[in-house]
Write a protein that holds these residues in place. Structure first.
Motif, mmCIF file in Angstrom:
data_model
loop_
_atom_site.group_PDB
_atom_site.id
_atom_site.type_symbol
_atom_site.label_atom_id
_atom_site.label_comp_id
_atom_site.label_asym_id
_atom_site.label_seq_id
_atom_site.Cartn_x
_atom_site.Cartn_y
_atom_site.Cartn_z
ATOM 1 N N LYS A 189 -3.719 -3.498 -4.960
ATOM 2 C CA LYS A 189 -3.647 -4.635 -5.880
ATOM 3 C C LYS A 189 -4.463 -4.401 -7.148
ATOM 4 O O LYS A 189 -4.552 -5.297 -7.986
ATOM 5 C CB LYS A 189 -4.150 -5.903 -5.184
ATOM 6 C CG LYS A 189 -3.307 -6.346 -4.000
ATOM 7 C CD LYS A 189 -3.865 -7.614 -3.377
ATOM 8 C CE LYS A 189 -3.028 -8.083 -2.196
ATOM 9 N NZ LYS A 189 -3.561 -9.327 -1.584
ATOM 10 N N SER A 190 -5.043 -3.221 -7.281
ATOM 11 C CA SER A 190 -5.982 -2.958 -8.375
ATOM 12 C C SER A 190 -5.357 -2.209 -9.542
ATOM 13 O O SER A 190 -6.044 -1.570 -10.336
ATOM 14 C CB SER A 190 -7.203 -2.182 -7.842
ATOM 15 O OG SER A 190 -7.946 -2.986 -6.939
ATOM 16 N N GLN A 191 -4.049 -2.271 -9.645
ATOM 17 C CA GLN A 191 -3.301 -1.773 -10.791
ATOM 18 C C GLN A 191 -3.698 -0.333 -11.139
ATOM 19 O O GLN A 191 -3.677 0.544 -10.274
ATOM 20 C CB GLN A 191 -3.450 -2.748 -11.952
ATOM 21 C CG GLN A 191 -2.934 -4.133 -11.617
ATOM 22 C CD GLN A 191 -3.013 -5.132 -12.738
ATOM 23 O OE1 GLN A 191 -3.450 -4.823 -13.850
ATOM 24 N NE2 GLN A 191 -2.620 -6.361 -12.469
ATOM 25 N N ALA A 224 0.832 -1.205 0.000
ATOM 26 C CA ALA A 224 0.000 0.000 0.000
ATOM 27 C C ALA A 224 0.864 1.251 0.000
ATOM 28 O O ALA A 224 0.557 2.234 -0.684
ATOM 29 C CB ALA A 224 -0.941 -0.009 1.199
ATOM 30 N N ALA A 225 1.953 1.230 0.767
ATOM 31 C CA ALA A 225 2.865 2.371 0.774
ATOM 32 C C ALA A 225 3.488 2.577 -0.601
ATOM 33 O O ALA A 225 3.595 3.716 -1.084
ATOM 34 C CB ALA A 225 3.948 2.174 1.822
ATOM 35 N N ARG A 226 3.903 1.498 -1.242
ATOM 36 C CA ARG A 226 4.471 1.619 -2.594
ATOM 37 C C ARG A 226 3.442 2.173 -3.564
ATOM 38 O O ARG A 226 3.775 2.982 -4.444
ATOM 39 C CB ARG A 226 4.980 0.262 -3.076
ATOM 40 C CG ARG A 226 6.284 -0.178 -2.433
ATOM 41 C CD ARG A 226 6.907 -1.324 -3.189
ATOM 42 N NE ARG A 226 6.063 -2.507 -3.184
ATOM 43 C CZ ARG A 226 6.115 -3.461 -2.254
ATOM 44 N NH1 ARG A 226 6.971 -3.342 -1.246
ATOM 45 N NH2 ARG A 226 5.325 -4.517 -2.321
ATOM 46 N N GLY A 227 2.183 1.731 -3.424
ATOM 47 C CA GLY A 227 1.132 2.252 -4.283
ATOM 48 C C GLY A 227 0.947 3.751 -4.109
ATOM 49 O O GLY A 227 0.801 4.497 -5.087
ATOM 50 N N LEU A 228 0.969 4.218 -2.863
ATOM 51 C CA LEU A 228 0.851 5.652 -2.602
ATOM 52 C C LEU A 228 2.033 6.419 -3.171
ATOM 53 O O LEU A 228 1.867 7.500 -3.758
ATOM 54 C CB LEU A 228 0.740 5.896 -1.098
ATOM 55 C CG LEU A 228 -0.621 5.593 -0.466
ATOM 56 C CD1 LEU A 228 -0.483 5.470 1.041
ATOM 57 C CD2 LEU A 228 -1.634 6.673 -0.825
ATOM 58 N N GLU A 229 3.236 5.870 -3.012
ATOM 59 C CA GLU A 229 4.416 6.543 -3.545
ATOM 60 C C GLU A 229 4.378 6.617 -5.060
ATOM 61 O O GLU A 229 4.711 7.658 -5.651
ATOM 62 C CB GLU A 229 5.670 5.811 -3.071
ATOM 63 C CG GLU A 229 5.922 5.962 -1.576
ATOM 64 C CD GLU A 229 6.957 5.002 -1.039
ATOM 65 O OE1 GLU A 229 7.402 5.186 0.104
ATOM 66 O OE2 GLU A 229 7.326 4.044 -1.773
ATOM 67 N N HIS A 233 -15.380 -13.794 -1.802
ATOM 68 C CA HIS A 233 -15.405 -13.091 -3.076
ATOM 69 C C HIS A 233 -13.965 -12.667 -3.355
ATOM 70 O O HIS A 233 -13.422 -11.792 -2.695
ATOM 71 C CB HIS A 233 -16.330 -11.870 -2.947
ATOM 72 C CG HIS A 233 -16.256 -10.923 -4.091
ATOM 73 N ND1 HIS A 233 -16.560 -9.586 -3.945
ATOM 74 C CD2 HIS A 233 -15.925 -11.087 -5.392
ATOM 75 C CE1 HIS A 233 -16.435 -8.963 -5.108
ATOM 76 N NE2 HIS A 233 -16.039 -9.865 -5.997
ATOM 77 N N MET A 234 -13.334 -13.327 -4.302
ATOM 78 C CA MET A 234 -11.910 -13.100 -4.532
ATOM 79 C C MET A 234 -11.636 -12.962 -6.017
ATOM 80 O O MET A 234 -11.981 -13.847 -6.805
ATOM 81 C CB MET A 234 -11.077 -14.244 -3.948
ATOM 82 C CG MET A 234 -9.583 -14.074 -4.110
ATOM 83 S SD MET A 234 -8.648 -15.243 -3.081
ATOM 84 C CE MET A 234 -9.192 -16.803 -3.793
ATOM 85 N N GLY A 235 -11.042 -11.843 -6.391
ATOM 86 C CA GLY A 235 -10.665 -11.619 -7.775
ATOM 87 C C GLY A 235 -11.154 -10.272 -8.282
ATOM 88 O O GLY A 235 -11.588 -9.413 -7.528
ATOM 89 N N TRP A 236 -11.083 -10.121 -9.595
ATOM 90 C CA TRP A 236 -11.419 -8.859 -10.242
ATOM 91 C C TRP A 236 -12.923 -8.761 -10.463
ATOM 92 O O TRP A 236 -13.557 -9.718 -10.888
ATOM 93 C CB TRP A 236 -10.693 -8.737 -11.570
ATOM 94 C CG TRP A 236 -9.210 -8.659 -11.407
ATOM 95 C CD1 TRP A 236 -8.329 -9.704 -11.364
ATOM 96 C CD2 TRP A 236 -8.442 -7.475 -11.225
ATOM 97 N NE1 TRP A 236 -7.056 -9.238 -11.177
ATOM 98 C CE2 TRP A 236 -7.085 -7.875 -11.091
ATOM 99 C CE3 TRP A 236 -8.757 -6.125 -11.169
ATOM 100 C CZ2 TRP A 236 -6.060 -6.960 -10.911
ATOM 101 C CZ3 TRP A 236 -7.734 -5.206 -10.998
ATOM 102 C CH2 TRP A 236 -6.405 -5.625 -10.866
ATOM 103 N N ASN A 237 -13.463 -7.592 -10.176
ATOM 104 C CA ASN A 237 -14.887 -7.378 -10.392
ATOM 105 C C ASN A 237 -15.132 -5.919 -10.745
ATOM 106 O O ASN A 237 -14.346 -5.039 -10.400
ATOM 107 C CB ASN A 237 -15.690 -7.762 -9.146
ATOM 108 C CG ASN A 237 -17.057 -8.312 -9.497
ATOM 109 O OD1 ASN A 237 -17.557 -8.099 -10.593
ATOM 110 N ND2 ASN A 237 -17.667 -9.011 -8.567
ATOM 111 N N GLU A 238 -16.247 -5.688 -11.434
ATOM 112 C CA GLU A 238 -16.559 -4.353 -11.936
ATOM 113 C C GLU A 238 -17.022 -3.415 -10.831
ATOM 114 O O GLU A 238 -17.735 -3.822 -9.908
ATOM 115 C CB GLU A 238 -17.659 -4.438 -12.999
ATOM 116 C CG GLU A 238 -17.251 -5.146 -14.275
ATOM 117 C CD GLU A 238 -18.348 -5.144 -15.320
ATOM 118 O OE1 GLU A 238 -18.053 -5.462 -16.476
ATOM 119 O OE2 GLU A 238 -19.499 -4.822 -14.975
#
Length: 208
Positions: free
Chosen positions: A190-192, A12-17, A121-126
């Motif tokens: 994790k949501s790119q 999460a820190a890397r994502g913010l950076e 509920h695990m994985g990508w969803n709209e």
């Protein structure tokens, strides 16, 4: 970023950076359990994974940490809860008994009514939302995908704080916002591209 022993702190820190760099924002991301540091933060991020009760207990076990966070958020610092960090914003959690939450959002964290679909509920969803619904959604479109991992979700009769939903055997709350407090049920880290957009929006967000 609040460190209470739960959540993907490093990612999460890397994502913010990365989001800050992409937005041209000079941001220092600090992972801490020091109430004095939290009390001076410009923005607060509360990650979380696992069970609601465990996360609530972990936060309560750090002397002064929850109180410092509440004071800083009450004073106007923008807040973002991620996954169980968002769930803790609710009135209470019903996982492994009944555990009080922060009470920032009306409703309970209860099992997903998945109607036969596999849990968690695990994985990508709209994501489903009304364009312009909230500044955190700027640059996204309904139908963009985010990454979820959860078996419990917010059940509320108050529609106003809900700014995005998803579908998993029925409507599931995906994002909430009220004043300077916001949360994502999915993992932004994790949501790119979608997650980086939301994190960048959070770093620019100036709630009124």
């Amino acid at each position: 970023m609040i460190d209470y022993g739960s959540g993907n702190l490093a990612s999460a820190a890397r994502g913010l950076e990365l989001a800050a760099a992409r937005c041209g924002i000079d941001a220092v991301v600090t992972i801490t359990d020091d109430p004095d540091v939290v009390g001076q933060a410009d923005r607060i991020v509360l990650p979380g994974q696992g069970a609601f009760a465990d996360c609530a207990d972990g936060l309560a076990a750090r002397p002064g940490l929850a109180a410092a966070m509440h004071r800083r958020v009450d004073a106007g610092a923008p807040f973002l809860g991620i996954c169980v960090g968002m769930q803790l914003m609710a009135a209470r959690g019903l996982e492994h008994g009944t555990t009080p939450g922060f009470g920032w959002i009306a409703g309970d964290i209860a099992p997903i009514a998945a109607n036969g679909l596999r849990l968690p509920h695990m994985g990508w969803n709209e994501l489903v939302f009304t364009p312009g619904a909230h500044p955190l959604l700027e640059g996204l479109k309904t139908g963009d995908h985010a990454y979820f991992v959860h078996s419990y979700a917010l059940i509320t009769d108050e529609p106003a704080p809900v700014i995005a939903t998803t579908d998993y055997g029925g409507r599931v709350v995906a994002m909430v916002a009220h004043g300077n407090r916001a949360g994502t049920q999915f993992h932004v880290e994790k949501s790119q591209a979608v997650g980086l957009t939301i994190l960048g929006n959070f770093l620019r967000w100036s709630p009124q």
